[in-house]
Enzyme design. Structure first.
Site, mmCIF file in Angstrom:
data_model
loop_
_atom_site.group_PDB
_atom_site.id
_atom_site.type_symbol
_atom_site.label_atom_id
_atom_site.label_comp_id
_atom_site.label_asym_id
_atom_site.label_seq_id
_atom_site.Cartn_x
_atom_site.Cartn_y
_atom_site.Cartn_z
ATOM 1 C CE1 TYR A 1 0.310 1.772 4.327
ATOM 2 C CE2 TYR A 1 0.642 -0.594 4.587
ATOM 3 C CZ TYR A 1 0.746 0.698 5.081
ATOM 4 O OH TYR A 1 1.290 0.921 6.322
ATOM 5 C CB CYS A 2 1.514 4.067 -1.795
ATOM 6 S SG CYS A 2 0.337 4.154 -3.159
ATOM 7 C CD1 TRP A 3 -2.103 10.248 -0.334
ATOM 8 C CD2 TRP A 3 -1.554 9.808 1.779
ATOM 9 N NE1 TRP A 3 -2.785 11.134 0.468
ATOM 10 C CE2 TRP A 3 -2.471 10.884 1.772
ATOM 11 C CE3 TRP A 3 -1.060 9.347 3.004
ATOM 12 C CZ2 TRP A 3 -2.908 11.510 2.933
ATOM 13 C CZ3 TRP A 3 -1.499 9.973 4.170
ATOM 14 C CH2 TRP A 3 -2.403 11.039 4.128
ATOM 15 C CE1 TYR B 1 -2.157 5.528 7.729
ATOM 16 C CE2 TYR B 1 -2.714 7.631 6.701
ATOM 17 C CZ TYR B 1 -2.501 6.874 7.838
ATOM 18 O OH TYR B 1 -2.643 7.449 9.070
#
Length: 340
Positions: free
Chosen positions: A87-89, A116
């Site tokens: 996952y990222c932002w 996120y």
């Protein structure tokens, strides 16, 4: 989402920058940044001030280089059957690029939809809904009566315990800072709290210490504090000698750092006045720690507890009373065995 994030995959990889990870992350996630803090700032500046094309070209090279480093180090020994979640932002380019390379290697990599931001929204929603589904029993007692020790003893018996002070890295009082350990961010505290709640069995009673709305600099979520305040209580009573002995063990790190102790005491000047603060400091300066702790208990902690606990915990007058006569662990083991 929630606890299943960890159980459905072999690992959760956080592709955001180290600073983003430090502020908050999925509990148990591994930091695998595809851009470090400086690189992320540089690419963002290029995007805004130069051109999106230049930012993407330079960013792609940096991302490729960092993913290669992860493959050669952190991920070098992962087996063919390994299944990571990335996952990222927002579940966008950073996690997509990382997951694409992992899939090309042969791993069954997935990305977290919404990234996120979706996870954070889930945390906020669950902390507003989940606490009311538990039956809490709140452990009370004036400062130094051994509430945290009783919780630890209860946990060793197999009872369910929610230790908010451990999650917040703070003992919940003016001298509650833990030596060498900073408190987590509010968001990270809430992530840890939700993870702890999700591990508990809702069909069984949960012991928790009677906290105020704030533990150090952190806020306890409203739904949890309100549920605790309406719950059954247990009250620990201990003689002043036992309380002094227990607090001297907890405050030992201040004995060698008078400057830190003085700074904490100065925070109470508006409440107690300079004369009393200076009297406490004089006892500390002389190394008369027993007298210092006793006066702090009687003159600060006990009045504060009486003002707060009786007002906020409506079932405290009905609490079962536990009397501890010794600071020894065995005394708390005995109390825990009687409760569990």
């Amino acid at each position: 989402m929630g606890a299943s994030i960890l159980t459905d995959f072999d690992a959760v990889l956080d592709a955001r920058s180290p600073a983003e990870f430090a502020e908050d992350h999925v509990p148990g996630a591994i930091s695998c940044p595809v851009l470090d803090d400086a690189e992320r700032a540089h690419v963002g500046t290029l995007y805004a001030q130069d051109s999106p094309f230049a930012a993407k070209r330079i960013g792609a090279a940096l991302v490729a280089r960092n993913i290669a480093r992860h493959l050669e180090t952190l991920l070098a020994e992962k087996p063919r059957t390994w299944r990571p979640l990335v996952y990222c932002w927002r579940g966008g380019k950073r996690s997509a690029a990382f997951a694409h390379v992992l899939r090309e290697v042969g791993w069954q990599a997935c990305t977290l939809e919404g990234g996120y931001k979706a996870y954070r929204r889930h945390v906020v929603e669950q902390l507003a809904e989940l606490p009311v589904k538990f039956t809490f029993r709140v452990v009370h007692g004036v400062t130094g009566s051994g509430k945290s020790r009783l919780l630890r003893a209860l946990a060793r018996t197999g009872a369910q315990v929610l230790d908010l002070e451990e999650l917040a890295a703070h003992r919940g009082s003016v001298l509650g800072n833990l030596p060498g350990e900073a408190q987590p961010s509010q968001k990270l505290f809430e992530s840890r709290l939700l993870a702890a709640l999700e591990r508990l069995d809702r069909a069984r009673q949960v012991y928790v210490e009677g906290e105020s709305r704030k533990i150090g600099q952190l806020q306890v979520p409203a739904a949890l504090i309100e549920t605790m305040r309406a719950s059954d209580c247990v009250l620990i009573e201990a003689p002043i000698e036992t309380r002094v002995a227990l607090l001297m063990q907890e405050y030992r790190h201040f004995f060698s750092d008078p400057a830190a102790l003085g700074a904490q005491l100065d925070c109470l000047a508006a409440l107690h006045g300079r004369e009393r603060i200076d009297a406490w400091k004089q006892l500390a300066a002389r190394g008369d720690w027993q007298a210092f702790v006793a006066r702090l208990l009687v003159e600060h902690y006990d009045p504060a507890y009486r003002r707060s606990a009786a007002r906020n915990f409506v079932r405290l007058p009905e609490a079962a009373v536990l009397r501890v006569r010794s600071p020894d662990e065995a005394a708390f083991e005995h109390l825990a065995a009687g409760l569990a």
